[in-house]
Design a protein around this motif. Sequence first.
Motif, PDB file in Angstrom:
ATOM      1  N   ASP A  25       0.761  -1.272   0.014  1.00 36.91           N
ATOM      2  CA  ASP A  25       0.050   0.027   0.131  1.00 36.91           C
ATOM      3  C   ASP A  25       1.000   1.248   0.105  1.00 36.91           C
ATOM      4  OD1 ASP A  25      -2.522  -1.257  -0.062  1.00 36.91           O
ATOM      5  OD2 ASP A  25      -2.537  -1.491   2.172  1.00 36.91           O
ATOM      6  N   SER A  26       1.942   0.999   0.208  1.00 38.58           N
ATOM      7  CA  SER A  26       3.093   2.442   0.530  1.00 38.58           C
ATOM      8  C   SER A  26       4.456   1.937   0.456  1.00 38.58           C
ATOM      9  CB  SER A  26       2.504   3.253   1.700  1.00 38.58           C
ATOM     10  OG  SER A  26       3.040   2.417   3.021  1.00 38.58           O
ATOM     11  N   LYS A  27       5.445   2.899   0.228  1.00 36.75           N
ATOM     12  CA  LYS A  27       6.811   2.725   0.369  1.00 36.75           C
ATOM     13  C   LYS A  27       6.963   2.230   1.737  1.00 36.75           C
ATOM     14  CE  LYS A  27       8.462   6.047  -2.831  1.00 36.75           C
ATOM     15  NZ  LYS A  27       9.186   7.382  -2.989  1.00 36.75           N
ATOM     16  N   TYR A  53       5.197  -1.165  -4.512  1.00 35.89           N
ATOM     17  CA  TYR A  53       4.236  -0.243  -4.161  1.00 35.89           C
ATOM     18  C   TYR A  53       4.217   0.564  -5.554  1.00 35.89           C
ATOM     19  CZ  TYR A  53       2.463   4.506  -3.417  1.00 35.89           C
ATOM     20  OH  TYR A  53       1.937   5.645  -3.657  1.00 35.89           O
TER      21      TYR A  53
END
Length: 131
Positions: free
Chosen positions: A81-83, A127
């Motif tokens: 969902d994200s870095k 991601y």
Amino acid sequence: METKMIWANLASTDLLKTAQFYTDLGFKQNCQMTDELVSVIFADNNFVINFFSTKRFETALKGKSINTKIENEIIFSLSADSKEDVDLWFEKVKKAGGKIFSNPEKFEQGYTFGFADPDGHKFNFLYWPGM
């Protein structure tokens, strides 16, 4: 005529080690483990990878499987969902004993790292904005 599902079948030289590795990463088994199979569910869409004993896998394949420790067969991509989630997965994979073959890095507009499981099957966490 329509295809309802797709799943992957791979060989494992040590089913107990394979089961432990994916359990340590937080993935769930799909069914009761046997002496020939451990089946693991990945992601919200319930993608299944069946890990068969090498003997059983080669019987079904009607041939020899490759040595994934020195050859490549496929790479599975797992979304993050994200870095920050990629970095958390990186630490979790290292702790579970995965072999990192590509450290976290920017890739075009995304962010990724690559690892191999105990049998050498390759995965990456990725991601990608908007995905």
